[in-house]
Design a protein around this motif. Structure first.
Motif, PDB file in Angstrom:
ATOM      1  N   THR A 155       6.267  15.164   0.379  1.00 30.14           N
ATOM      2  CA  THR A 155       5.161  14.429   0.999  1.00 30.14           C
ATOM      3  C   THR A 155       3.819  14.926   0.474  1.00 30.14           C
ATOM      4  O   THR A 155       2.952  14.123   0.095  1.00 30.14           O
ATOM      5  CB  THR A 155       5.206  14.589   2.530  1.00 30.14           C
ATOM      6  OG1 THR A 155       6.436  14.052   3.023  1.00 30.14           O
ATOM      7  CG2 THR A 155       4.046  13.862   3.182  1.00 30.14           C
ATOM      8  N   PHE A 172       3.197  13.847  -3.315  1.00 34.65           N
ATOM      9  CA  PHE A 172       2.782  12.466  -3.571  1.00 34.65           C
ATOM     10  C   PHE A 172       1.411  12.152  -2.971  1.00 34.65           C
ATOM     11  O   PHE A 172       0.671  11.322  -3.523  1.00 34.65           O
ATOM     12  CB  PHE A 172       3.838  11.494  -3.062  1.00 34.65           C
ATOM     13  CG  PHE A 172       5.074  11.456  -3.915  1.00 34.65           C
ATOM     14  CD1 PHE A 172       5.020  10.936  -5.195  1.00 34.65           C
ATOM     15  CD2 PHE A 172       6.269  11.972  -3.454  1.00 34.65           C
ATOM     16  CE1 PHE A 172       6.149  10.916  -6.006  1.00 34.65           C
ATOM     17  CE2 PHE A 172       7.404  11.954  -4.256  1.00 34.65           C
ATOM     18  CZ  PHE A 172       7.346  11.425  -5.535  1.00 34.65           C
ATOM     19  N   LEU A 173       1.042  12.807  -1.871  1.00 33.00           N
ATOM     20  CA  LEU A 173      -0.314  12.637  -1.360  1.00 33.00           C
ATOM     21  C   LEU A 173      -1.339  13.176  -2.353  1.00 33.00           C
ATOM     22  O   LEU A 173      -2.367  12.533  -2.616  1.00 33.00           O
ATOM     23  CB  LEU A 173      -0.461  13.349  -0.014  1.00 33.00           C
ATOM     24  CG  LEU A 173       0.196  12.691   1.202  1.00 33.00           C
ATOM     25  CD1 LEU A 173       0.064  13.595   2.429  1.00 33.00           C
ATOM     26  CD2 LEU A 173      -0.429  11.328   1.480  1.00 33.00           C
ATOM     27  N   GLN A 191      -1.576  10.888  -5.390  1.00 28.54           N
ATOM     28  CA  GLN A 191      -2.351   9.696  -5.069  1.00 28.54           C
ATOM     29  C   GLN A 191      -3.852   9.993  -5.125  1.00 28.54           C
ATOM     30  O   GLN A 191      -4.636   9.183  -5.634  1.00 28.54           O
ATOM     31  CB  GLN A 191      -1.987   9.195  -3.665  1.00 28.54           C
ATOM     32  CG  GLN A 191      -0.641   8.535  -3.568  1.00 28.54           C
ATOM     33  CD  GLN A 191      -0.746   7.022  -3.600  1.00 28.54           C
ATOM     34  OE1 GLN A 191      -1.513   6.452  -4.386  1.00 28.54           O
ATOM     35  NE2 GLN A 191       0.021   6.363  -2.764  1.00 28.54           N
ATOM     36  N   HIS A 249      -7.116  12.049   3.685  1.00 29.00           N
ATOM     37  CA  HIS A 249      -5.860  11.303   3.596  1.00 29.00           C
ATOM     38  C   HIS A 249      -4.845  12.053   2.741  1.00 29.00           C
ATOM     39  O   HIS A 249      -3.639  11.907   2.930  1.00 29.00           O
ATOM     40  CB  HIS A 249      -6.100   9.908   3.026  1.00 29.00           C
ATOM     41  CG  HIS A 249      -6.579   8.912   4.035  1.00 29.00           C
ATOM     42  ND1 HIS A 249      -5.768   8.403   5.031  1.00 29.00           N
ATOM     43  CD2 HIS A 249      -7.799   8.346   4.222  1.00 29.00           C
ATOM     44  CE1 HIS A 249      -6.458   7.542   5.777  1.00 29.00           C
ATOM     45  NE2 HIS A 249      -7.688   7.491   5.305  1.00 29.00           N
ATOM     46  N   LEU A 265       2.494   7.275   6.049  1.00 29.09           N
ATOM     47  CA  LEU A 265       2.624   5.923   5.489  1.00 29.09           C
ATOM     48  C   LEU A 265       1.278   5.227   5.443  1.00 29.09           C
ATOM     49  O   LEU A 265       0.946   4.562   4.435  1.00 29.09           O
ATOM     50  CB  LEU A 265       3.614   5.110   6.324  1.00 29.09           C
ATOM     51  CG  LEU A 265       3.808   3.649   5.897  1.00 29.09           C
ATOM     52  CD1 LEU A 265       4.311   3.580   4.459  1.00 29.09           C
ATOM     53  CD2 LEU A 265       4.766   2.931   6.853  1.00 29.09           C
ATOM     54  N   SER A 297      -1.658   6.587   5.150  1.00 27.76           N
ATOM     55  CA  SER A 297      -2.465   7.184   4.082  1.00 27.76           C
ATOM     56  C   SER A 297      -2.047   6.656   2.715  1.00 27.76           C
ATOM     57  O   SER A 297      -2.888   6.381   1.854  1.00 27.76           O
ATOM     58  CB  SER A 297      -2.342   8.715   4.119  1.00 27.76           C
ATOM     59  OG  SER A 297      -3.033   9.255   5.216  1.00 27.76           O
ATOM     60  N   HIS A 298      -0.739   6.514   2.497  1.00 29.29           N
ATOM     61  CA  HIS A 298      -0.272   5.935   1.230  1.00 29.29           C
ATOM     62  C   HIS A 298      -0.759   4.495   1.093  1.00 29.29           C
ATOM     63  O   HIS A 298      -1.117   4.058  -0.017  1.00 29.29           O
ATOM     64  CB  HIS A 298       1.250   5.999   1.152  1.00 29.29           C
ATOM     65  CG  HIS A 298       1.786   7.343   0.774  1.00 29.29           C
ATOM     66  ND1 HIS A 298       1.482   7.946  -0.439  1.00 29.29           N
ATOM     67  CD2 HIS A 298       2.606   8.204   1.429  1.00 29.29           C
ATOM     68  CE1 HIS A 298       2.103   9.119  -0.505  1.00 29.29           C
ATOM     69  NE2 HIS A 298       2.777   9.302   0.616  1.00 29.29           N
ATOM     70  N   GLY A 312      -3.143   3.116  -1.763  1.00 31.40           N
ATOM     71  CA  GLY A 312      -2.704   1.968  -2.547  1.00 31.40           C
ATOM     72  C   GLY A 312      -3.763   0.879  -2.610  1.00 31.40           C
ATOM     73  O   GLY A 312      -4.012   0.303  -3.673  1.00 31.40           O
TER      74      GLY A 312
END
Length: 263
Positions: free
Chosen positions: A139, A142-143, A146, A212, A229, A231-232, A236
């Motif tokens: 987690t 990937f945060l 991003q 985020h 979710l 935050s993703h 995005g």
């Protein structure tokens, strides 16, 4: 991180291989400072010199922009992987490292430490009963990826609009904005009363891209903070907007495609 390693040595407890990565990059300041190092790469992209312009002329604007976006994605993933690998090497430097998908004795011990011992311990207390090291590390990975992708795309769009210097300045300004929106710094700077501090923390958690990307600033089953979710989804939307803005900038900015001289 050093204090946690010292704690492991002092109490002769083991450390799970991903725990240093989790504890270090659950803090917004750590993410901010390591993300600024991406400027070393952003000085080189996107290339807007004569050879690049000739390549754009031959391949087309869409193909060139696609290449820049793919490069941004690869840089974001590779740099985050480098940070993960570096933290794993530091963990391997200790005497007791475990690879199993369970929290170590060090994490269990630190979960009983005082509240003001380390910022990362807030994450230990919240996650040790809710998740596993593998899931938590994935987690956070990937945060961070991003957020770094957001910075590279921000550099791309401003470079296309106003040149390379504008792209670097935009990244620095956004990083400064994110630094000032740290909940502790902002509430201390504005002297926010204790009774409304929670509301202020929720607001900055939603409006700051850095927050985020910060694992500790998310909802863990309660409160009004963003979920992982959400935050993703925010990243995005922002990154898609930057991508679309870059495409329109490429279409409108003819001067970067003129090539060299006629000699």
């Amino acid at each position: 991180m050093q204090r946690i390693m010292e704690c492991s040595v002092l109490f002769h407890t083991d450390i799970q291989i991903f725990e240093l990565f989790i504890w270090c990059f659950a803090d917004s300041d750590s993410i901010l400072f390591v993300s600024l190092a991406i400027l070393l790469f952003l000085f080189q992209i996107p290339r807007l010199d004569t050879p690049a312009c000739y390549l754009i002329f031959r391949k087309g604007k869409a193909d060139w922009l696609l290449g820049q976006v793919l490069m941004s994605v690869l840089i974001s993933l590779a740099y985050t992987m480098f940070l993960l690998g570096s933290s794993m090497l530091l963990a391997l430097g200790g005497s007791n490292v475990v690879w199993g998908n369970q929290w170590s004795d060090t994490a269990t011990t630190l979960s009983f430490a005082p509240e003001n011992f380390e910022v990362a311990l807030t994450v230990v207390r919240k996650t040790i009963k809710l998740t596993t090291p593998y899931d938590c590390a994935a987690t956070i990975f990937f945060l961070m990826a991003q957020y770094i992708l957001f910075l590279t795309l921000l550099n791309l769009i401003f470079s296309l609009i106003s040149g390379k210097k504008a792209g670097i300045v935009a990244v620095i300004v956004v990083s400064l904005y994110a630094y000032l929106l740290n909940p502790d710094k902002l509430t201390a700077l504005l002297h926010v009363p204790e009774e409304v501090r929670y509301v202020a923390n929720v607001i900055v958690a939603w409006i700051s891209p850095l927050n985020h990307a910060t694992y500790a600033m998310h909802r863990f089953g309660y409160g009004n903070f963003p979920s992982i979710l959400q935050s993703h989804m925010v990243f995005g939307i922002i990154n898609l907007g930057l991508l679309l803005g870059s495409w329109f900038s490429v279409k409108k900015t003819e001067r970067i495609f003129l090539g060299g001289s006629h000699d």
